[in-house]
Design an enzyme around this catalytic site. Structure first.
Site, short mmCIF file in Angstrom:
data_model
loop_
_atom_site.label_atom_id
_atom_site.label_comp_id
_atom_site.label_asym_id
_atom_site.label_seq_id
_atom_site.Cartn_x
_atom_site.Cartn_y
_atom_site.Cartn_z
N ASP A 51 0.84 -1.20 0.00
CA ASP A 51 0.00 0.00 0.00
C ASP A 51 0.88 1.26 0.00
OD1 ASP A 51 0.87 -0.19 2.60
OD2 ASP A 51 -1.13 -0.07 3.52
N SER A 52 2.22 1.05 -0.02
CA SER A 52 3.14 2.17 -0.27
C SER A 52 2.90 2.73 -1.67
CB SER A 52 4.60 1.73 -0.11
OG SER A 52 4.84 0.53 -0.82
N ASP A 90 -1.09 -5.99 -0.17
CA ASP A 90 -1.53 -5.39 1.10
C ASP A 90 -3.04 -5.20 1.12
OD1 ASP A 90 0.50 -4.95 2.96
OD2 ASP A 90 1.24 -3.18 1.90
N LYS A 120 -1.25 -9.40 2.68
CA LYS A 120 -0.52 -8.97 3.88
C LYS A 120 -1.44 -8.04 4.66
CE LYS A 120 3.20 -6.03 3.78
NZ LYS A 120 2.69 -4.89 4.58
N GLU A 122 -1.70 -5.62 8.43
CA GLU A 122 -0.96 -4.99 9.54
C GLU A 122 -1.66 -5.23 10.88
OE1 GLU A 122 -0.17 -0.82 8.84
OE2 GLU A 122 0.81 -1.22 6.92
N GLU A 189 8.93 -4.39 10.65
CA GLU A 189 9.38 -3.10 10.12
C GLU A 189 9.93 -2.22 11.23
OE1 GLU A 189 6.71 -1.16 7.39
OE2 GLU A 189 7.90 0.68 7.37
O1 KIV Z 1 3.56 -1.14 1.67
C1 KIV Z 1 4.75 -1.52 1.71
O2 KIV Z 1 5.57 -1.21 0.82
C2 KIV Z 1 5.16 -2.34 2.84
C3 KIV Z 1 6.62 -2.63 2.98
C4 KIV Z 1 7.33 -1.44 3.49
C5 KIV Z 1 6.87 -3.81 3.82
O3 KIV Z 1 4.36 -2.73 3.61
#
Ligand code: KIV
Length: 271
Positions: A51-52, A90, A120, A122, A189
């Protein structure tokens, strides 16, 4: 020789075997077809559609605004490119917290509409019900502990997490809980290397670190950061493997100059 001839597709079972024999796992983010093709052909084990994307693709300050539809759009493009890597996506902010049925529906949409291989998510014990429910549908789940960017407004800063014993202890318990629930791996992280080592050694499943030191079972970086596309972002944990901002900037300046100077196209570049 193409890496695709050596292994057909990385699976969560292969990742577990890699941890068991002490082979480090490589993971990078990608959000589009062209970048994912390069990453996959270079032999990466896991591509994370993070989600980056909210930051590096859309220009938002945080990861919070990106939507499920937008994540599915990015993930679909990456899946079309990835022939060998496991593609993990994510679950974006607001699509799984506090409602396990919604979490399951979000994960199912990602798997069905993008063709990705897992999700993934969180958080620790507070999202256990959501993790459990997603797992019951046969969807592989990766956890994410330590600095969890979707909680940035709770933390207040992007500084190192779990330096104090109470937070470190919660992280140890969260990691065990995620393993017990059936997660196939956990991203750690920005936590102290000593704590990441302890957690990595105590878990059976692989840990993937970002700013969590050398003892994690694998490493992940955001591709724009490690390629130096993101010029201003230089935290201590980041090793920059290229300086693509300058390479691209200079190429584009040359193009502008050639167009303005009537040097492009030339006779050989026209019909
Ligand atoms: O969204 C992302 O890029 C991440 C990584 C930093 C692990 O969750």
């Amino acid at each position: 020789m193409s890496v695709h001839k050596e292994v057909k597709r990385i699976t969560t079972h292969i990742l577990q075997e890699m941890k068991n024999r002490g082979e480090k796992i490589s993971m990078l983010t990608a959000y589009d077809y062209s970048m994912a093709t390069i990453v996959d052909n270079a032999g990466i084990d896991i591509i994370l559609v993070g989600d980056s994307a909210s930051n590096v693709m859309a220009g938002h300050e945080t990861t919070l605004p990106i939507t499920l539809d937008q994540m599915i759009y990015h993930a679909s493009a990456v899946v079309r490119a990835a022939k060998r890597a496991l593609v993990i996506v994510d679950l974006p902010f607001g699509t799984y917290q506090g409602n396990s049925k919604e979490a399951l529906n979000s994960a199912i949409r990602i798997m069905k509409e993008s063709g990705a291989h897992g999700v993934k998510i969180e958080g620790g014990v507070e999202i256990a019900e959501s993790v459990s429910r997603i797992l019951t549908a046969g969807i592989p789940v990766m956890g994410h502990l330590g600095l969890t960017p979707q909680s940035i407004y709770k933390f207040g800063t992007y500084t190192v997490r779990a330096k104090e014993e109470a937070e470190a202890q919660k992280l140890r318990e969260d990691a065990l809980k995620l393993q017990d629930l059936g997660c196939f791996g956990i991203v750690l992280e920005k936590i102290p290397a000593k704590l990441a080592k302890e957690v990595s050694e105590s878990l059976l499943i692989p840990t993937i670190g970002i700013g969590a030191g050398q003892h994690c079972d694998g490493q992940v970086l955001v591709i724009h950061d490690m390629l130096g596309i993101n010029k201003g972002f230089k935290p201590r944990f980041l090793r920059q493997y290229a300086n693509l901002y300058d390479v691209m900037n200079s190429a584009i300046k040359n193009y502008v100059s050639d167009v303005k100077g009537k040097n492009f196209p030339n006779e050989q570049e026209q019909y």
